[in-house]
Design an enzyme around this catalytic site. Structure first.
Site, short mmCIF file in Angstrom:
data_model
loop_
_atom_site.label_atom_id
_atom_site.label_comp_id
_atom_site.label_asym_id
_atom_site.label_seq_id
_atom_site.Cartn_x
_atom_site.Cartn_y
_atom_site.Cartn_z
N LYS A 79 51.64 10.73 55.05
CA LYS A 79 52.66 11.37 54.49
C LYS A 79 54.05 11.67 55.85
O LYS A 79 55.20 11.94 55.46
CB LYS A 79 52.69 12.82 53.70
CG LYS A 79 52.00 13.80 54.41
CD LYS A 79 51.71 15.05 53.71
CE LYS A 79 50.89 16.13 54.41
NZ LYS A 79 51.87 16.88 55.36
N ASP A 80 53.17 11.65 56.90
CA ASP A 80 54.14 11.81 58.00
C ASP A 80 54.86 10.56 58.72
O ASP A 80 55.66 10.62 59.63
CB ASP A 80 53.33 12.52 59.20
CG ASP A 80 52.68 13.86 59.19
OD1 ASP A 80 53.22 14.59 58.21
OD2 ASP A 80 51.62 14.02 59.77
N ARG A 125 60.61 20.06 50.93
CA ARG A 125 59.91 19.93 49.61
C ARG A 125 59.25 21.00 48.93
O ARG A 125 59.42 21.50 47.84
CB ARG A 125 59.03 18.73 49.73
CG ARG A 125 58.02 18.28 48.60
CD ARG A 125 57.10 17.22 48.49
NE ARG A 125 56.16 17.81 49.42
CZ ARG A 125 55.25 18.41 49.29
NH1 ARG A 125 54.90 19.00 48.06
NH2 ARG A 125 54.10 18.71 50.21
#
Length: 302
Positions: A79-80, A125
């Site tokens: 996700k990074d 988010r």
């Protein structure tokens, strides 16, 4: 035989991930060693991530080390990783995914959920989704690796902080006082680990192909495609989750305004054989449904 040099950040979680890859490679008969590197994202902790203006702040240092030939492969929390990899670097393996959800680690009791509270997170988010559900709460910025963030939660008078469940479980840091946030849509590819290699390095790519988990690769590809089409290189409150059940694949994607007040979502289930461009189609649906204007607004504010 060549020794595969594994580039990794030097946080406890990053080292756990790199060691997992090392052990899997060695079980297949390959020789490998870890090369820990500090990233800008770990060094600059006084600014929110989006203010640093770099996509891939945690991956950039390792990209440079790979391009310079100092390491052969690099292990990341997927996700990074920016949706566009640097020229010459390719996705070589996605490992089987761990838990995808976010959890709230809280202090004392959870009565603040009924009234006013202060929650910490460095993620746009998570912040937008929290404010969407708890508009009376205050959300403060929280940066650093998992251990640093856990310590900051301890040291401040916040009610709680949001973490990825997978990260805390991997290094046995998940406390008793946590709640699963099953209503929060995770970051694209949350819970998955990505290993990248140089495009021209056939030896490493062949070795890593043996570690690839096909189901995780399909789901994360759809989620990251959704992110790429929506985002256009800017950080925004975007969540996405694809899941395979039997011969079907379901997808849920969301885009929020920064204050969490507006939400555009898409949810659909398809036959797995029809999943090509699922992420892109879902993103276009969001963009055509008011997402285009919302993304322009987000870009002007960040």
């Amino acid at each position: 035989m060549k020794i595969i040099r594994i580039g990794t950040r030097d946080s406890e979680l990053a080292l756990w991930q790199a060691n997992t890859v090392k052990n899997k490679l060695e079980a297949l008969g390959y020789k490998s060693e870890l090369v820990p590197v500090k990233s800008t994202g770990d060094l600059v902790l006084d600014k929110p991530l989006y203010e640093l203006g770099i996509t891939g702040i945690f991956t950039k240092t390792l990209d440079v080390a790979m391009l310079k030939g100092e390491v052969d492969i690099a292990v990341h929390s997927m996700k990074d990783v920016p949706t566009a990899l640097p020229k010459g670097i390719v996705q070589a393996a996605v490992l089987e995914r761990a838990a995808t959800e976010d959890i709230l680690v809280f202090k004392g009791n959870t009565s603040f959920l009924e009234g006013e509270g202060t929650i910490a997170t460095g993620s746009l988010r998570r912040k937008a989704q929290w404010l969407n559900r708890y508009p009376d709460h205050k959300v403060v910025d929280l940066r650093g690796n998992v251990n640093t963030r856990m310590q900051k939660l301890e040291d401040n008078n916040w009610n709680g902080a949001v973490f990825a469940k997978a990260g805390l479980e991997r290094i046995n840091l998940k406390p008793e006082n946590n709640i699963a946030l099953d209503w929060m849509v995770p970051a694209p590819a949350q819970g998955a680990m990505l290993v990248v290699a140089m495009e021209n390095d056939d030896f490493c790519r062949e070795a890593l192909a043996k570690l690839n988990d096909e189901a995780t690769e399909i789901c994360t590809r759809i989620e990251r495609e959704f992110l790429r089409v929506l985002e256009g290189g800017c950080t925004a409150p975007i969540g996405a989750l694809a899941e395979i059940e039997g011969d079907e694949i379901s997808f849920k994607g969301v885009l929020f305004s920064l204050d969490g007040k507006r939400k555009i979502e898409v949810e659909e289930t398809l036959a797995l054989k029809d999943a090509e461009s699922f992420g892109k189609r879902s993103a276009l649906e969001v963009l055509n449904n008011g997402g285009k204007e919302l993304m322009e607004e987000i870009k002007s504010k960040i």
